[in-house]
Design a protein around this motif. Sequence first.
Motif, PDB file in Angstrom:
ATOM      1  N   ALA A 156      -4.602   3.701  -0.955  1.00 61.63           N
ATOM      2  CA  ALA A 156      -3.585   4.474  -0.237  1.00 61.63           C
ATOM      3  C   ALA A 156      -4.196   4.970   1.060  1.00 61.63           C
ATOM      4  O   ALA A 156      -5.416   5.016   1.229  1.00 61.63           O
ATOM      5  CB  ALA A 156      -3.093   5.654  -1.081  1.00 61.63           C
ATOM      6  N   GLY A 157      -3.334   5.356   1.980  1.00 64.77           N
ATOM      7  CA  GLY A 157      -3.802   5.808   3.278  1.00 64.77           C
ATOM      8  C   GLY A 157      -4.031   4.637   4.216  1.00 64.77           C
ATOM      9  O   GLY A 157      -3.696   3.493   3.906  1.00 64.77           O
ATOM     10  N   ARG A 158      -4.618   4.929   5.353  1.00 69.50           N
ATOM     11  CA  ARG A 158      -4.843   3.871   6.331  1.00 69.50           C
ATOM     12  C   ARG A 158      -6.060   4.169   7.194  1.00 69.50           C
ATOM     13  O   ARG A 158      -6.496   5.315   7.316  1.00 69.50           O
ATOM     14  CB  ARG A 158      -3.618   3.693   7.232  1.00 69.50           C
ATOM     15  N   VAL A 159      -6.585   3.105   7.768  1.00 68.80           N
ATOM     16  CA  VAL A 159      -7.657   3.186   8.760  1.00 68.80           C
ATOM     17  C   VAL A 159      -7.069   2.732  10.083  1.00 68.80           C
ATOM     18  O   VAL A 159      -6.373   1.714  10.144  1.00 68.80           O
ATOM     19  CB  VAL A 159      -8.842   2.282   8.367  1.00 68.80           C
ATOM     20  N   MET A 209       0.835  -1.183   0.000  1.00 65.46           N
ATOM     21  CA  MET A 209       0.000   0.000   0.000  1.00 65.46           C
ATOM     22  C   MET A 209       0.882   1.249   0.000  1.00 65.46           C
ATOM     23  O   MET A 209       1.919   1.290   0.623  1.00 65.46           O
ATOM     24  CB  MET A 209      -0.904   0.003   1.241  1.00 65.46           C
ATOM     25  N   THR A 210       0.431   2.272  -0.714  1.00 66.41           N
ATOM     26  CA  THR A 210       1.214   3.489  -0.823  1.00 66.41           C
ATOM     27  C   THR A 210       1.348   4.161   0.531  1.00 66.41           C
ATOM     28  O   THR A 210       0.387   4.264   1.290  1.00 66.41           O
ATOM     29  CB  THR A 210       0.517   4.455  -1.807  1.00 66.41           C
ATOM     30  N   SER A 211       2.540   4.635   0.854  1.00 69.04           N
ATOM     31  CA  SER A 211       2.722   5.337   2.119  1.00 69.04           C
ATOM     32  C   SER A 211       2.090   6.708   2.033  1.00 69.04           C
ATOM     33  O   SER A 211       1.940   7.292   0.971  1.00 69.04           O
ATOM     34  CB  SER A 211       4.218   5.476   2.430  1.00 69.04           C
ATOM     35  N   VAL A 212       1.708   7.257   3.185  1.00 69.10           N
ATOM     36  CA  VAL A 212       1.083   8.568   3.220  1.00 69.10           C
ATOM     37  C   VAL A 212       1.815   9.434   4.221  1.00 69.10           C
ATOM     38  O   VAL A 212       2.456   8.962   5.150  1.00 69.10           O
ATOM     39  CB  VAL A 212      -0.416   8.475   3.642  1.00 69.10           C
ATOM     40  N   GLU A 213       1.707  10.719   3.998  1.00 63.32           N
ATOM     41  CA  GLU A 213       2.273  11.670   4.949  1.00 63.32           C
ATOM     42  C   GLU A 213       1.530  11.556   6.267  1.00 63.32           C
ATOM     43  O   GLU A 213       0.319  11.395   6.313  1.00 63.32           O
ATOM     44  CB  GLU A 213       2.106  13.087   4.376  1.00 63.32           C
ATOM     45  N   VAL A 271      -6.883   8.229   7.523  1.00 61.48           N
ATOM     46  CA  VAL A 271      -5.761   9.139   7.289  1.00 61.48           C
ATOM     47  C   VAL A 271      -5.332   9.019   5.836  1.00 61.48           C
ATOM     48  O   VAL A 271      -4.914   7.942   5.398  1.00 61.48           O
ATOM     49  CB  VAL A 271      -4.566   8.814   8.221  1.00 61.48           C
ATOM     50  N   GLY A 272      -5.493  10.100   5.071  1.00 65.43           N
ATOM     51  CA  GLY A 272      -5.079  10.114   3.673  1.00 65.43           C
ATOM     52  C   GLY A 272      -5.720   9.021   2.842  1.00 65.43           C
ATOM     53  O   GLY A 272      -5.100   8.479   1.924  1.00 65.43           O
ATOM     54  N   LEU A 273      -6.963   8.709   3.105  1.00 63.83           N
ATOM     55  CA  LEU A 273      -7.603   7.537   2.511  1.00 63.83           C
ATOM     56  C   LEU A 273      -7.958   7.761   1.041  1.00 63.83           C
ATOM     57  O   LEU A 273      -8.533   8.789   0.663  1.00 63.83           O
ATOM     58  CB  LEU A 273      -8.880   7.206   3.292  1.00 63.83           C
ATOM     59  N   ARG A 274      -7.594   6.776   0.222  1.00 63.53           N
ATOM     60  CA  ARG A 274      -7.945   6.782  -1.197  1.00 63.53           C
ATOM     61  C   ARG A 274      -8.478   5.394  -1.581  1.00 63.53           C
ATOM     62  O   ARG A 274      -7.881   4.386  -1.239  1.00 63.53           O
ATOM     63  CB  ARG A 274      -6.737   7.135  -2.072  1.00 63.53           C
ATOM     64  N   VAL A 275      -9.581   5.406  -2.309  1.00 58.36           N
ATOM     65  CA  VAL A 275     -10.197   4.172  -2.780  1.00 58.36           C
ATOM     66  C   VAL A 275     -10.478   4.336  -4.268  1.00 58.36           C
ATOM     67  O   VAL A 275     -11.120   5.308  -4.685  1.00 58.36           O
ATOM     68  CB  VAL A 275     -11.520   3.871  -2.036  1.00 58.36           C
ATOM     69  N   THR A 276      -9.993   3.412  -5.065  1.00 62.12           N
ATOM     70  CA  THR A 276     -10.220   3.464  -6.513  1.00 62.12           C
ATOM     71  C   THR A 276     -10.873   2.178  -6.988  1.00 62.12           C
ATOM     72  O   THR A 276     -10.720   1.117  -6.376  1.00 62.12           O
ATOM     73  CB  THR A 276      -8.899   3.676  -7.275  1.00 62.12           C
ATOM     74  N   PHE A 277     -11.595   2.297  -8.098  1.00 69.67           N
ATOM     75  CA  PHE A 277     -12.206   1.149  -8.745  1.00 69.67           C
ATOM     76  C   PHE A 277     -11.822   1.161 -10.218  1.00 69.67           C
ATOM     77  O   PHE A 277     -11.708   2.232 -10.819  1.00 69.67           O
ATOM     78  CB  PHE A 277     -13.727   1.188  -8.592  1.00 69.67           C
TER      79      PHE A 277
END
Length: 337
Positions: free
Chosen positions: A74-77, A1-5, A18-24
């Motif tokens: 990307a990002g995290r929960v 998973m892509t790291s986030v600031e 935090v910096g959450l991204r969801v793509t389809f």
Amino acid sequence: MTSVEESPVTAASLLAAVGLRVTFPGRRGASAARAVDGVDLDIGSGEIVALVGESGCGKTSLARTLLGLVEPAAGRVTFGGAPLSYGSRALKAYRRRVQLVLQDPSGSLNPRHTVYEAVAEGLRIHGYGGDERAAVAEALSRAGLRPPERFFLRYPHELSGGQRQRVVIAGALVLEPELIVADEPVASLDASVRGEILALLLRLRDELGLSALVVTHDLGLAWNIADRVAVMYLGRIVETGPVEDVLTAPRHPYTRALLSVLPESAGPPVVLTGEPPDPSRIPAGCRFHARCQILASGEAETTGVADRCRTEDLPVLPGSGPAAVACHWAAAQVLGA
């Protein structure tokens, strides 16, 4: 998973994005659809947060990601400060602590299962070792179905819409979660019953310290139940803060438009032109600018921000704290005050 600031998560945060991204995947080779395109959001212990926006804005995708049903691109929960793990065992333990309440109780309940079986199902999935009958009775009682034994052998078709929704809520409560995600919890109910279900959610918060994320298109519902509100448009939160601040003094044109159609609104309704853009082709600049009534009226030009609205992206809003807005025109209003 892509790291986030790194983004600060408050000590009181129970669930945070935090910096959450969801793509389809896009259709027929089209670009990926960015359903959630950079979101920070915190829900504190004992707090009710309303996530508000039109259909297609990404709020359900965000809610599903917070539940662990979708893994972010990307990002995290985080839950209780710890990053969410996507292993099957970890997710099973997590979903005992965070439960989903769907909008359509008729679709959520198996018509061939009694109320008792519907509520006990979660206990059986999670290998509950205590007194099942007592746990089911307590959950039904907390959900307002009393005496609970009277409902044990009933089937969904024998219940009213409000009673069915209470059974769904009892099915979530039986696992003693710390947080529930309620997706349009009263949308399918008669107006006379909606207030009862909202009052129930508030009582559960007060009695159990239960936190909730309430997903809705209705700002009136947010006003009646939420401590904080996050307004979402095209994958991003565009305005957030304490419900009184956001709904009594909305700063984003989109929030103003949503509020203008409420029956108690003082002014004329704002009719937005067109539909939200395709999430696979998010426009440059402010993602609302193509439908913005402030830009269309020439007011943004007068304020000197029209070009920025069309070309300059806005930062991701913080997940908690005081009221915040992602709008060039609103920021210029503050500077010019």
